[in-house]
Design a protein around this motif. Structure first.
Motif, PDB file in Angstrom:
ATOM      1  N   GLY A  18     -60.583 -72.245 -13.206  1.00 49.05           N
ATOM      2  CA  GLY A  18     -60.489 -73.380 -13.849  1.00 49.05           C
ATOM      3  C   GLY A  18     -61.495 -73.671 -14.758  1.00 49.05           C
ATOM      4  N   TYR A  19     -62.217 -72.601 -15.474  1.00 51.85           N
ATOM      5  CA  TYR A  19     -63.294 -72.614 -16.456  1.00 51.85           C
ATOM      6  C   TYR A  19     -62.781 -72.721 -17.508  1.00 51.85           C
ATOM      7  CZ  TYR A  19     -64.938 -69.253 -12.368  1.00 51.85           C
ATOM      8  OH  TYR A  19     -64.878 -68.669 -11.029  1.00 51.85           O
ATOM      9  N   SER A  20     -63.852 -73.509 -18.022  1.00 50.63           N
ATOM     10  CA  SER A  20     -63.467 -73.931 -19.723  1.00 50.63           C
ATOM     11  C   SER A  20     -63.877 -73.119 -20.217  1.00 50.63           C
ATOM     12  CB  SER A  20     -64.638 -75.120 -20.363  1.00 50.63           C
ATOM     13  OG  SER A  20     -66.154 -75.235 -19.698  1.00 50.63           O
ATOM     14  N   SER A  21     -65.189 -72.200 -20.402  1.00 52.68           N
ATOM     15  CA  SER A  21     -65.075 -71.252 -21.533  1.00 52.68           C
ATOM     16  C   SER A  21     -64.507 -69.696 -20.567  1.00 52.68           C
ATOM     17  CB  SER A  21     -66.722 -70.711 -20.752  1.00 52.68           C
ATOM     18  OG  SER A  21     -66.870 -69.981 -21.917  1.00 52.68           O
ATOM     19  N   GLN A  22     -64.827 -68.888 -21.893  1.00 50.38           N
ATOM     20  CA  GLN A  22     -64.402 -67.429 -21.670  1.00 50.38           C
ATOM     21  C   GLN A  22     -65.101 -66.577 -22.166  1.00 50.38           C
ATOM     22  OE1 GLN A  22     -61.542 -65.768 -20.850  1.00 50.38           O
ATOM     23  NE2 GLN A  22     -61.287 -67.597 -19.907  1.00 50.38           N
ATOM     24  N   ARG A  23     -66.702 -66.946 -22.036  1.00 48.82           N
ATOM     25  CA  ARG A  23     -67.824 -66.161 -21.937  1.00 48.82           C
ATOM     26  C   ARG A  23     -68.416 -65.308 -21.096  1.00 48.82           C
ATOM     27  NH1 ARG A  23     -71.536 -69.172 -25.592  1.00 48.82           N
ATOM     28  NH2 ARG A  23     -73.183 -66.517 -24.896  1.00 48.82           N
ATOM     29  N   TRP A  24     -68.273 -63.867 -20.731  1.00 52.99           N
ATOM     30  CA  TRP A  24     -68.600 -63.449 -18.832  1.00 52.99           C
ATOM     31  C   TRP A  24     -70.614 -63.633 -18.962  1.00 52.99           C
ATOM     32  CZ3 TRP A  24     -65.907 -65.180 -15.068  1.00 52.99           C
ATOM     33  CH2 TRP A  24     -64.563 -65.482 -15.594  1.00 52.99           C
ATOM     34  N   LEU A  25     -71.335 -63.431 -17.998  1.00 52.74           N
ATOM     35  CA  LEU A  25     -72.261 -62.669 -17.995  1.00 52.74           C
ATOM     36  C   LEU A  25     -72.475 -61.994 -16.050  1.00 52.74           C
ATOM     37  CD1 LEU A  25     -74.698 -65.659 -18.477  1.00 52.74           C
ATOM     38  CD2 LEU A  25     -73.776 -64.242 -19.955  1.00 52.74           C
ATOM     39  N   THR A  26     -73.144 -61.059 -16.597  1.00 57.71           N
ATOM     40  CA  THR A  26     -73.662 -60.322 -15.114  1.00 57.71           C
ATOM     41  C   THR A  26     -74.967 -61.153 -14.720  1.00 57.71           C
ATOM     42  OG1 THR A  26     -75.497 -58.735 -15.743  1.00 57.71           O
ATOM     43  CG2 THR A  26     -72.692 -57.914 -16.218  1.00 57.71           C
ATOM     44  N   TYR A  27     -74.795 -60.921 -13.361  1.00 57.14           N
ATOM     45  CA  TYR A  27     -76.182 -61.606 -12.488  1.00 57.14           C
ATOM     46  C   TYR A  27     -77.116 -61.453 -13.863  1.00 57.14           C
ATOM     47  CZ  TYR A  27     -79.053 -63.283  -8.789  1.00 57.14           C
ATOM     48  OH  TYR A  27     -79.842 -64.168  -8.370  1.00 57.14           O
ATOM     49  N   LYS A  28     -77.561 -59.737 -13.236  1.00 48.11           N
ATOM     50  CA  LYS A  28     -78.929 -59.494 -14.781  1.00 48.11           C
ATOM     51  C   LYS A  28     -78.994 -60.598 -15.718  1.00 48.11           C
ATOM     52  CE  LYS A  28     -80.352 -55.427 -12.292  1.00 48.11           C
ATOM     53  NZ  LYS A  28     -80.762 -53.643 -12.204  1.00 48.11           N
ATOM     54  N   GLN A  29     -78.062 -60.628 -16.795  1.00 44.66           N
ATOM     55  CA  GLN A  29     -77.670 -61.428 -17.487  1.00 44.66           C
ATOM     56  C   GLN A  29     -78.300 -63.240 -17.945  1.00 44.66           C
ATOM     57  OE1 GLN A  29     -73.900 -59.541 -19.163  1.00 44.66           O
ATOM     58  NE2 GLN A  29     -74.574 -58.250 -20.848  1.00 44.66           N
ATOM     59  N   ALA A  30     -77.340 -63.415 -17.133  1.00 44.98           N
ATOM     60  CA  ALA A  30     -77.933 -64.449 -16.119  1.00 44.98           C
ATOM     61  C   ALA A  30     -79.724 -65.055 -15.849  1.00 44.98           C
ATOM     62  CB  ALA A  30     -77.127 -65.189 -15.270  1.00 44.98           C
ATOM     63  N   GLU A  31     -80.090 -64.125 -15.499  1.00 42.10           N
ATOM     64  CA  GLU A  31     -81.815 -63.802 -14.935  1.00 42.10           C
ATOM     65  C   GLU A  31     -82.237 -63.600 -16.378  1.00 42.10           C
ATOM     66  OE1 GLU A  31     -82.168 -61.617 -11.708  1.00 42.10           O
ATOM     67  OE2 GLU A  31     -82.463 -62.947 -10.509  1.00 42.10           O
TER      68      GLU A  31
END
Length: 109
Positions: free
Chosen positions: A26-39
């Protein structure tokens, strides 16, 4: 679906995997990150969130094989490989310094 930091558009089976995960979650975004990229973007993945596994397949020529093939005047043999990555939707992250609506056009390293 695309990478939330680089803007790179996912391809192949990853498109189907991420579409299904996005709809199922149910996500509103189609953008994704790895854990390291989020950090690196100044945020983190929310506690308890489960990632989605995607894959990257390619071929490479080992350095020794390239040198041997050159000395034998033949084409070098390549080796196939498959890597997997776990990614998280922007909706699964918090505190990011990137806006949910923007993506830079910086290519992946």
């Amino acid at each position: 679906p695309n990478n939330g930091v680089t803007g790179r558009i996912y391809s192949g089976i990853n498109v189907l995997i991420l579409w299904a995960a996005g709809i199922g979650g149910g996500y509103s975004s189609q953008r994704w990150l790895t854990y390291k990229q989020a950090e690196k973007a100044g945020g983190n993945v929310k506690r308890g969130e489960k990632g989605t596994v995607i894959c990257y397949a390619d071929r490479f020529t080992p350095k020794d094989e390239a040198q041997k093939a050159q000395s034998e005047e033949r084409d070098a043999r390549t080796v196939a490989f498959l890597k997997r990555f776990t990614v998280f939707n922007l909706d699964q992250c918090e505190g990011l310094s990137i806006d949910a609506g923007e993506a830079s056009n910086v290519p992946d390293p």
